[in-house]
Enzyme design. Structure first.
Site, short mmCIF file in Angstrom:
data_model
loop_
_atom_site.label_atom_id
_atom_site.label_comp_id
_atom_site.label_asym_id
_atom_site.label_seq_id
_atom_site.Cartn_x
_atom_site.Cartn_y
_atom_site.Cartn_z
N LYS A 104 11.99 -26.68 7.56
CA LYS A 104 13.22 -26.84 8.36
C LYS A 104 13.96 -28.10 7.91
CE LYS A 104 11.59 -24.34 12.39
NZ LYS A 104 12.61 -23.27 12.41
N HIS A 162 1.41 -25.98 13.02
CA HIS A 162 2.80 -26.46 13.16
C HIS A 162 2.90 -27.82 13.88
CE1 HIS A 162 3.67 -22.55 11.78
NE2 HIS A 162 3.54 -21.93 12.92
N GLU A 172 8.56 -21.32 23.57
CA GLU A 172 9.10 -20.00 23.26
C GLU A 172 9.38 -19.27 24.57
OE1 GLU A 172 7.05 -18.10 19.57
OE2 GLU A 172 5.50 -19.14 20.70
N ASP A 186 3.70 -23.54 5.71
CA ASP A 186 3.91 -23.76 7.14
C ASP A 186 5.43 -23.86 7.27
OD1 ASP A 186 4.43 -24.80 9.65
OD2 ASP A 186 2.50 -25.78 9.75
N HIS A 187 6.04 -22.81 7.80
CA HIS A 187 7.51 -22.78 7.72
C HIS A 187 8.17 -23.89 8.53
CE1 HIS A 187 6.91 -20.32 11.34
NE2 HIS A 187 8.10 -20.72 11.69
N LYS A 226 0.01 -18.21 6.84
CA LYS A 226 -0.90 -18.51 7.94
C LYS A 226 -1.36 -17.20 8.55
CE LYS A 226 1.34 -18.70 12.36
NZ LYS A 226 1.77 -19.41 13.52
N LYS A 258 4.19 -19.88 25.43
CA LYS A 258 5.03 -18.67 25.42
C LYS A 258 5.54 -18.41 26.83
CE LYS A 258 2.97 -16.47 21.46
NZ LYS A 258 4.19 -16.58 20.66
N ARG A 279 0.80 -1.22 0.00
CA ARG A 279 0.00 0.00 0.00
C ARG A 279 0.83 1.27 0.00
NH1 ARG A 279 -4.83 -0.44 4.15
NH2 ARG A 279 -3.01 -0.69 5.48
P1 NAD Z 1 2.19 -6.35 8.17
O1 NAD Z 1 0.99 -5.73 8.80
O2 NAD Z 1 3.53 -5.99 8.71
O3 NAD Z 1 2.21 -5.99 6.62
C1 NAD Z 1 1.04 -6.01 5.84
C2 NAD Z 1 1.38 -5.69 4.40
O4 NAD Z 1 0.17 -5.76 3.66
C3 NAD Z 1 1.96 -4.31 4.19
O5 NAD Z 1 2.99 -4.39 3.24
C4 NAD Z 1 0.78 -3.52 3.63
O6 NAD Z 1 1.15 -2.46 2.77
C5 NAD Z 1 0.06 -4.58 2.85
N1 NAD Z 1 -1.35 -4.25 2.65
C6 NAD Z 1 -2.29 -4.04 3.61
N2 NAD Z 1 -3.47 -3.72 3.03
C7 NAD Z 1 -3.27 -3.74 1.70
C8 NAD Z 1 -4.09 -3.48 0.56
N3 NAD Z 1 -5.39 -3.15 0.68
N4 NAD Z 1 -3.55 -3.59 -0.66
C9 NAD Z 1 -2.24 -3.95 -0.80
N5 NAD Z 1 -1.42 -4.19 0.21
C10 NAD Z 1 -1.92 -4.09 1.45
O7 NAD Z 1 1.92 -7.91 8.21
P2 NAD Z 1 3.02 -9.09 8.28
O8 NAD Z 1 3.42 -9.27 9.70
O9 NAD Z 1 4.07 -8.89 7.27
O10 NAD Z 1 2.12 -10.35 7.92
C11 NAD Z 1 1.68 -10.64 6.61
C12 NAD Z 1 0.96 -11.98 6.61
O11 NAD Z 1 1.85 -12.99 7.04
C13 NAD Z 1 -0.22 -12.05 7.58
O12 NAD Z 1 -1.20 -12.89 7.06
C14 NAD Z 1 0.38 -12.69 8.82
O13 NAD Z 1 -0.58 -13.36 9.58
C15 NAD Z 1 1.35 -13.66 8.16
N6 NAD Z 1 2.46 -14.06 9.02
C16 NAD Z 1 3.33 -13.13 9.50
C17 NAD Z 1 4.39 -13.53 10.28
C18 NAD Z 1 5.40 -12.54 10.80
O14 NAD Z 1 6.37 -12.99 11.40
N7 NAD Z 1 5.22 -11.26 10.62
C19 NAD Z 1 4.58 -14.89 10.57
C20 NAD Z 1 3.69 -15.82 10.04
C21 NAD Z 1 2.65 -15.39 9.27
#
Ligand code: NAD
Length: 483
Positions: free
Chosen positions: A182, A240, A216, A177-178, A148, A331, A51
């Site tokens: 591994k 997981h 964790e 599923d990371h 996820k 946790k 975005r």
């Molecule tokens: P985040 O909130 O940090 O980032 C969200 C991203 O989505 C941003 O780049 C934002 O610009 C984009 N976005 C939001 N609305 C949008 C729209 N309408 N159009 C286009 N882009 C849009 O989220 P994150 O932590 O990076 O997580 C992303 C996904 O990965 C989620 O589903 C989360 O559950 C999953 N996830 C994250 C982690 C982690 O460690 N952060 C681990 C496992 C899974």
């Protein structure tokens, strides 16, 4: 021994959510590591799509900073970094609107593998799938990668599957599923199915029980709002821990082929018994030196969400009937570790007379220090008669294979390369995810119906005391939580 790096085919990878936390910490540094290793071909291109209003130069600076912060030892490889950043571009896009889509289409090249990583909230999966189709960005060979959580119950998982199936075949959908990426998890399959030694003993006749622990040290921190709606069962067990259980319990597939492996995993999930309420212990951490209590962190003094869960699970099939699987995750525990222990039965007769309890244990450590250990019983050295002692037969990959044996390739980068290669073996299939939710839902619904309240446990401990009793009732003990 030098590990072979086989470059993948040239690709266009679009990371929706390319400015998000996951992209910064895992996806972008992981791609750079593959680039440095020579696995990402120089013609490959990566497009960040998110975005934020930013241009490609701004995104390159963003990627450079992410690598400096999370790239570890490769962060200083400035020569490669320059070349890698040249492969990056950025489009400011709206998943729910028209902004950015035509520009994105203009960046896509012919005759390249096309992959779209949905690193965004699951609420946007359907929108992205629809827009990709509407703008003609995909063909029958394009792949999508989804993160996820894949639903929060069976109904929402089915809805997500339906949204994606409207535009993509199952063979194009890579549900990450990371844990499955591994090295040790893959080695578990190699050890089980590549050796004569283990498989004949891998059943309830010889295995007393199995323990799976994912501990964790961190609390929920800034993820409180999300976590309070999820809890350990949805966040960790349904995906997981369930995947790890499947890899331990599944029958040998006829070949190492994505659907053959996933068919066997699915059969395990379908064979899981419903779990009795008294076979589950849920917990919430108290405040401690490590930080505030769970309820404070989720900002709800009456929260009934669990930050810890331990459970005893039965698998009703010929191989496992009578051998319980004990799972726990939590946790703010004493140490960070992910381990599986296959605890074999005691000898049915000892020729050495009265001895302490000796039994073989195969321990598989996912983190930290990935590796496997087989506990064997030998004679304690020295005079003094035939006293027995348990020692580890250490299958340290680093010792056996040299530095490359301890290959620390991150799970994410390994899985992204599998997407480009078109190999779905280590990704969850839609029916697997649904079956896992179908097993999970009644458990969670039961807590709500009965109004169950989690027990408390000290931060930095091994979890609630009731979890100790869960095994003690069966005259068993948990392995220590240690790093
Ligand atoms: P985040 O909130 O940090 O980032 C969200 C991203 O989505 C941003 O780049 C934002 O610009 C984009 N976005 C939001 N609305 C949008 C729209 N309408 N159009 C286009 N882009 C849009 O989220 P994150 O932590 O990076 O997580 C992303 C996904 O990965 C989620 O589903 C989360 O559950 C999953 N996830 C994250 C982690 C982690 O460690 N952060 C681990 C496992 C899974």
């Amino acid at each position: 021994m030098v590990s072979r790096v086989i470059p993948v085919d040239p690709f266009d990878l679009v990371i929706f959510g390319g400015t998000g936390d996951l992209a910064r910490r895992k996806i972008l540094p992981g791609l750079f590591r593959r680039f440095c290793a020579g696995q990402m071909p120089p013609e490959a291109c990566v497009v960040g799509a998110a975005r934020a209003d930013m241009d490609t130069d701004g995104y390159r600076a963003f990627v450079g900073e992410a690598i400096a912060e999370f790239g570890g030892d490769i962060a200083n490889d400035t020569e490669n970094l320059g070349a890698f950043l040249q492969r990056m571009s950025y489009v400011s896009i709206d998943a729910r609107g028209e902004k950015g889509w035509i520009e994105l289409a203009g960046l896509m090249r012919e005759s390249m593998v096309r992959a779209f990583y949905f690193s965004v909230a699951p609420g946007l999966f359907g929108d992205l799938a629809e827009r990709l189709n509407q703008h003609g960005l995909t063909d029958a060979d394009s792949r999508i990668v989804v993160e996820k959580p894949f639903g929060r119950d069976l109904a929402t998982a089915k809805e997500l599957n339906r949204d994606l199936a409207a535009y993509f075949d199952e063979g194009q959908i890579y549900r990450i599923d990371h844990y499955l990426g591994k090295e040790t998890v893959q080695n578990l399959m190699a050890v089980r199915f590549g050796n004569m030694l283990f498989e004949p003993l891998w059943n309830s006749q010889y295995v007393d029980h199995i323990q799976i622990t994912v501990a964790e040290t961190v609390g929920v921190g800034g993820r409180g709002e999300y976590y309070d709606k999820s809890g350990a069962m949805r966040d960790m067990v349904q995906n997981h821990l369930m995947q790890l259980l499947c890899l331990i319990a599944m029958e040998p597939p006829s070949k190492f082929d994505p659907d053959a492996v996933r068919d066997e995993k699915l059969k395990v999930i379908r064979a899981l018994d419903a779990v009795e309420p008294h076979h589950i212990v849920r917990g919430q951490y108290e405040a401690g030196e490590e930080g505030p209590s769970f309820r404070e962190e989720v900002n709800d003094p009456r929260s009934r969400t669990e930050s810890y869960i331990a459970m005893k699970i039965g698998v009703s099939n010929w191989r496992w009937a009578g051998t319980p699987f004990y799972l726990r995750t939590g946790k703010r525990l004493k140490a960070r570790c992910s381990e599986i222990h296959v605890v074999f039965k005691e000898l049915n007769h000892s020729i050495f007379g009265e001895q302490e309890d000796h039994r073989n244990v195969l321990s598989i450590r996912l983190q930290p220090n990935e590796g496997m250990t087989l506990g064997v019983t030998i004679k304690e050295p020295g005079p003094g008669g035939m006293r027995l002692v348990d020692v580890p037969l250490d299958m340290s990959f680093a010792d056996a294979l040299g530095a490359d044996g301890a290959d620390q390739t991150d799970a994410y980068e390994r899985l992204i390369m599998d997407v480009i290669r078109g190999n779905q073996t280590l990704f969850m299939r839609g029916d697997e995810v649904e079956a896992a939710w179908a097993w999970t839902d009644p458990i969670i619904n039961g807590w709500h119906t009965r109004g169950d309240v989690p027990k408390t446990y000290d931060s930095g401990s091994e979890g609630p005391v009731d979890a100790v009793q869960l095994l003690a009732r069966d005259t068993r003990v948990w392995r220590k939580v240690s790093s």
